[in-house]
Design an enzyme around this catalytic site. Sequence first.
Site, PDB file in Angstrom:
ATOM      1  N   ASP A  33       0.816  -1.224   0.000  1.00  0.00           N
ATOM      2  CA  ASP A  33       0.000   0.000   0.000  1.00  0.00           C
ATOM      3  C   ASP A  33       0.846   1.268   0.000  1.00  0.00           C
ATOM      4  O   ASP A  33       0.463   2.281   0.594  1.00  0.00           O
ATOM      5  CB  ASP A  33      -0.948   0.015   1.221  1.00  0.00           C
ATOM      6  CG  ASP A  33      -1.752  -1.257   1.318  1.00  0.00           C
ATOM      7  OD1 ASP A  33      -2.286  -1.668   0.290  1.00  0.00           O
ATOM      8  OD2 ASP A  33      -1.821  -1.849   2.411  1.00  0.00           O
ATOM      9  N   GLY A  59       1.496   3.114  -2.496  1.00  0.00           N
ATOM     10  CA  GLY A  59       1.125   4.046  -3.569  1.00  0.00           C
ATOM     11  C   GLY A  59       1.805   3.666  -4.875  1.00  0.00           C
ATOM     12  O   GLY A  59       2.099   4.529  -5.706  1.00  0.00           O
ATOM     13  N   LYS A  60       2.012   2.358  -5.062  1.00  0.00           N
ATOM     14  CA  LYS A  60       2.687   1.881  -6.279  1.00  0.00           C
ATOM     15  C   LYS A  60       1.880   2.207  -7.530  1.00  0.00           C
ATOM     16  O   LYS A  60       2.431   2.515  -8.574  1.00  0.00           O
ATOM     17  CB  LYS A  60       2.895   0.362  -6.214  1.00  0.00           C
ATOM     18  CG  LYS A  60       3.901  -0.079  -5.170  1.00  0.00           C
ATOM     19  CD  LYS A  60       4.061  -1.584  -5.154  1.00  0.00           C
ATOM     20  CE  LYS A  60       2.899  -2.314  -4.548  1.00  0.00           C
ATOM     21  NZ  LYS A  60       2.657  -2.086  -3.133  1.00  0.00           N
ATOM     22  N   LYS A  98       0.069   4.688  -8.464  1.00  0.00           N
ATOM     23  CA  LYS A  98       0.300   6.007  -9.060  1.00  0.00           C
ATOM     24  C   LYS A  98       1.664   6.053  -9.769  1.00  0.00           C
ATOM     25  O   LYS A  98       1.793   6.604 -10.861  1.00  0.00           O
ATOM     26  CB  LYS A  98       0.238   7.086  -7.970  1.00  0.00           C
ATOM     27  CG  LYS A  98       0.684   8.428  -8.498  1.00  0.00           C
ATOM     28  CD  LYS A  98       0.583   9.553  -7.526  1.00  0.00           C
ATOM     29  CE  LYS A  98       1.473  10.685  -8.053  1.00  0.00           C
ATOM     30  NZ  LYS A  98       1.300  11.929  -7.346  1.00  0.00           N
ATOM     31  N   GLY A 100      -4.223  -4.061  -4.257  1.00  0.00           N
ATOM     32  CA  GLY A 100      -5.218  -3.052  -4.626  1.00  0.00           C
ATOM     33  C   GLY A 100      -4.504  -1.758  -4.951  1.00  0.00           C
ATOM     34  O   GLY A 100      -3.878  -1.159  -4.088  1.00  0.00           O
ATOM     35  N   HIS A 101      -4.526  -1.369  -6.194  1.00  0.00           N
ATOM     36  CA  HIS A 101      -3.858  -0.137  -6.616  1.00  0.00           C
ATOM     37  C   HIS A 101      -4.911   0.917  -6.930  1.00  0.00           C
ATOM     38  O   HIS A 101      -5.777   0.696  -7.771  1.00  0.00           O
ATOM     39  CB  HIS A 101      -3.008  -0.385  -7.870  1.00  0.00           C
ATOM     40  CG  HIS A 101      -1.817  -1.251  -7.606  1.00  0.00           C
ATOM     41  ND1 HIS A 101      -1.062  -1.818  -8.594  1.00  0.00           N
ATOM     42  CD2 HIS A 101      -1.260  -1.647  -6.449  1.00  0.00           C
ATOM     43  CE1 HIS A 101      -0.080  -2.518  -8.050  1.00  0.00           C
ATOM     44  NE2 HIS A 101      -0.183  -2.431  -6.749  1.00  0.00           N
ATOM     45  N   THR A 127      -6.213 -11.514   3.292  1.00  0.00           N
ATOM     46  CA  THR A 127      -7.301 -10.801   2.612  1.00  0.00           C
ATOM     47  C   THR A 127      -8.478 -11.739   2.341  1.00  0.00           C
ATOM     48  O   THR A 127      -9.513 -11.293   1.859  1.00  0.00           O
ATOM     49  CB  THR A 127      -6.798 -10.210   1.275  1.00  0.00           C
ATOM     50  OG1 THR A 127      -6.264 -11.282   0.494  1.00  0.00           O
ATOM     51  CG2 THR A 127      -5.726  -9.157   1.498  1.00  0.00           C
ATOM     52  N   GLN A 178       1.973  -5.853  -3.290  1.00  0.00           N
ATOM     53  CA  GLN A 178       2.335  -5.982  -1.869  1.00  0.00           C
ATOM     54  C   GLN A 178       3.638  -5.242  -1.555  1.00  0.00           C
ATOM     55  O   GLN A 178       3.898  -4.227  -2.167  1.00  0.00           O
ATOM     56  CB  GLN A 178       2.414  -7.472  -1.452  1.00  0.00           C
ATOM     57  CG  GLN A 178       1.059  -8.156  -1.364  1.00  0.00           C
ATOM     58  CD  GLN A 178       0.609  -8.789  -2.647  1.00  0.00           C
ATOM     59  OE1 GLN A 178       1.379  -9.438  -3.310  1.00  0.00           O
ATOM     60  NE2 GLN A 178      -0.635  -8.600  -3.002  1.00  0.00           N
ATOM     61  N   THR A 187      -9.749  -4.637   0.992  1.00  0.00           N
ATOM     62  CA  THR A 187     -10.650  -5.140   2.045  1.00  0.00           C
ATOM     63  C   THR A 187     -11.340  -4.026   2.817  1.00  0.00           C
ATOM     64  O   THR A 187     -12.231  -4.303   3.610  1.00  0.00           O
ATOM     65  CB  THR A 187      -9.851  -5.994   3.048  1.00  0.00           C
ATOM     66  OG1 THR A 187      -8.821  -5.165   3.593  1.00  0.00           O
ATOM     67  CG2 THR A 187      -9.235  -7.216   2.400  1.00  0.00           C
ATOM     68  N   GLY A 188     -10.907  -2.784   2.626  1.00  0.00           N
ATOM     69  CA  GLY A 188     -11.510  -1.665   3.360  1.00  0.00           C
ATOM     70  C   GLY A 188     -11.053  -1.587   4.810  1.00  0.00           C
ATOM     71  O   GLY A 188     -11.499  -0.720   5.560  1.00  0.00           O
ATOM     72  N   LEU A 226       3.962  12.394   0.939  1.00  0.00           N
ATOM     73  CA  LEU A 226       4.708  13.303   1.808  1.00  0.00           C
ATOM     74  C   LEU A 226       3.787  14.401   2.352  1.00  0.00           C
ATOM     75  O   LEU A 226       3.953  14.862   3.495  1.00  0.00           O
ATOM     76  CB  LEU A 226       5.879  13.913   1.018  1.00  0.00           C
ATOM     77  CG  LEU A 226       6.865  14.772   1.775  1.00  0.00           C
ATOM     78  CD1 LEU A 226       7.491  14.019   2.942  1.00  0.00           C
ATOM     79  CD2 LEU A 226       7.989  15.256   0.843  1.00  0.00           C
TER      80      LEU A 226
HETATM   81  P1  IMP Z   1      -2.787 -12.760   1.811  1.00  0.00           P
HETATM   82  O1  IMP Z   1      -1.830 -12.202   0.805  1.00  0.00           O
HETATM   83  O2  IMP Z   1      -4.239 -12.472   1.486  1.00  0.00           O
HETATM   84  O3  IMP Z   1      -2.543 -14.200   2.091  1.00  0.00           O
HETATM   85  O4  IMP Z   1      -2.529 -11.985   3.194  1.00  0.00           O
HETATM   86  C1  IMP Z   1      -1.324 -12.148   3.930  1.00  0.00           C
HETATM   87  C2  IMP Z   1      -0.884 -10.836   4.560  1.00  0.00           C
HETATM   88  O5  IMP Z   1      -0.483  -9.938   3.544  1.00  0.00           O
HETATM   89  C3  IMP Z   1      -1.997 -10.103   5.334  1.00  0.00           C
HETATM   90  O6  IMP Z   1      -1.417  -9.424   6.428  1.00  0.00           O
HETATM   91  C4  IMP Z   1      -2.522  -9.106   4.329  1.00  0.00           C
HETATM   92  O7  IMP Z   1      -3.127  -7.986   4.943  1.00  0.00           O
HETATM   93  C5  IMP Z   1      -1.220  -8.722   3.636  1.00  0.00           C
HETATM   94  N1  IMP Z   1      -1.436  -8.250   2.274  1.00  0.00           N
HETATM   95  C6  IMP Z   1      -1.709  -8.969   1.171  1.00  0.00           C
HETATM   96  N2  IMP Z   1      -1.816  -8.186   0.098  1.00  0.00           N
HETATM   97  C7  IMP Z   1      -1.569  -6.928   0.509  1.00  0.00           C
HETATM   98  C8  IMP Z   1      -1.489  -5.660  -0.168  1.00  0.00           C
HETATM   99  O8  IMP Z   1      -1.635  -5.538  -1.387  1.00  0.00           O
HETATM  100  N3  IMP Z   1      -1.216  -4.599   0.626  1.00  0.00           N
HETATM  101  C9  IMP Z   1      -0.987  -4.694   1.956  1.00  0.00           C
HETATM  102  N4  IMP Z   1      -1.041  -5.858   2.622  1.00  0.00           N
HETATM  103  C10 IMP Z   1      -1.326  -6.963   1.897  1.00  0.00           C
END
Ligand code: IMP
Length: 426
Positions: free
Chosen positions: A13, A15-16, A18, A40-41, A130, A225, A302-303, A333
């Site tokens: 998360d 900010g990739k 952008k 989620g981008h 997730t 990730q 996931t919100g 920033l």
């Molecule tokens: P999974 O990838 O759904 O198996 O989740 C494993 C861990 O990675 C959990 O803590 C998720 O919240 C985290 N995670 C998975 N994808 C993302 C992402 O795109 N951004 C931030 N955390 C992530």
Amino acid sequence: MSNTVIIGAQWGDEGKGKIVDMLSAQSRVIVRFHGGNNAGHTIKVNGQETVLHLIPSGILHDNTLCLIGNGVVLDPGTFLEEVDALAGKGIDVSPARLGMSKKVHLIMPYHKSLDKAREAKRASNKIGTTGRGIGPCYEDKAARVGLRAGDVSNPALVREKVRRALLEKNILLRDLYKFDPVDAEATCDELLGFAPRLISYFTDVEQRLHEAAEEGEGVLFEGAQGVHLDIDHGTYPFVTSSNTVAGSAATGSGIGPCAFDRIVGIAKAYTTRVGAGPFPTELLDDTGSYMRAKGAEFGATTGRPRRCGWLDAVVLRASVRLNGLTDIALTKLDVLQNLPELRICVAYMFEGRRIDKLPQEEGALAAVEPVYETLPGFEEDISGCTVFDVLPESVRKYVRRVEECVGVKISIISVGPERTQTIVRS
Ligand code: IMP
């Protein structure tokens, strides 16, 4: 043209989306190489927000070719929904612009059930996945029982693989986890119903990358990730199920490891994490809440509210080494505006000693105490700045100190969600 890898340098998360979107303007081919719709981008162009989970963010630029490499795990229904949502916004998502490797592993309904069932069963040691079936899908890949995208051209093979998978998984779901079993026929019918559309997107990703190289076109490798969610190098077991480091751009797309010219780590000007796991600089106070509110720190997938804290230079130094980062893009920033002081974690105290590297033992990171340096904050609105030298002195000082602590140049600074709210340093 150069081949550039973009990876998240923290826990995701960053900010990739952008930055990928921005660098896509210079690359014709963009490829995703790992993870699935756990990513989620969020990209904002001309006030319009688009959230992408699977399709490379480069799709928002005309004339790009967006590819989904073999290292990705793909939920077929979600993929097609995303295609339809983009088409509804007038974006060309025809197979001329979007393709996937036949080697991509498919996320099946039983993977999602198992993911949720296991999380529900873990009492105090939840990972906070997730729930999208990512881990169980990669498990099947490693166990050599997974379904790959190319299988959907062969209905008999799909039925045989699903039947065999469910022999085992329904026992787990029904008898161990007390979840509903998954129906084999319905699962196969649904997947085979998606088949004609999926097949239209099949392409030989390796060949396309090879052709791009021959034609002198730059390729952008879009990571998902973050480094510290890497299955090997992350904060195990609180990690995702794929390798998120830059090295997986080669294995997950089918190109040799010498292909990369630039490896950009995306780092937020502070730190966030979703899900469970150690987070030394986490702020459980008003400053953390301020960052969450001002930075809109809620998961795009996931919100869930994100945990927030100060920038951790120990974490970023590890990212520089693990990925061979050539430079860093520092995002959000502007979110730090109006904080009376800014802190950077430069080392940890661990078992009475000062350490400047991440400890490797499981659980050790949860036991460290951050050592902070404190810098002055800033009150000015920087969201309109597009030139580094125009930034307030305290902001420039913060950026320069982060560079010193981390050891690579901060080449891009993002001061707002729009494409235009970006400083590129020469
Ligand atoms: P999974 O990838 O759904 O198996 O989740 C494993 C861990 O990675 C959990 O803590 C998720 O919240 C985290 N995670 C998975 N994808 C993302 C992402 O795109 N951004 C931030 N955390 C992530």
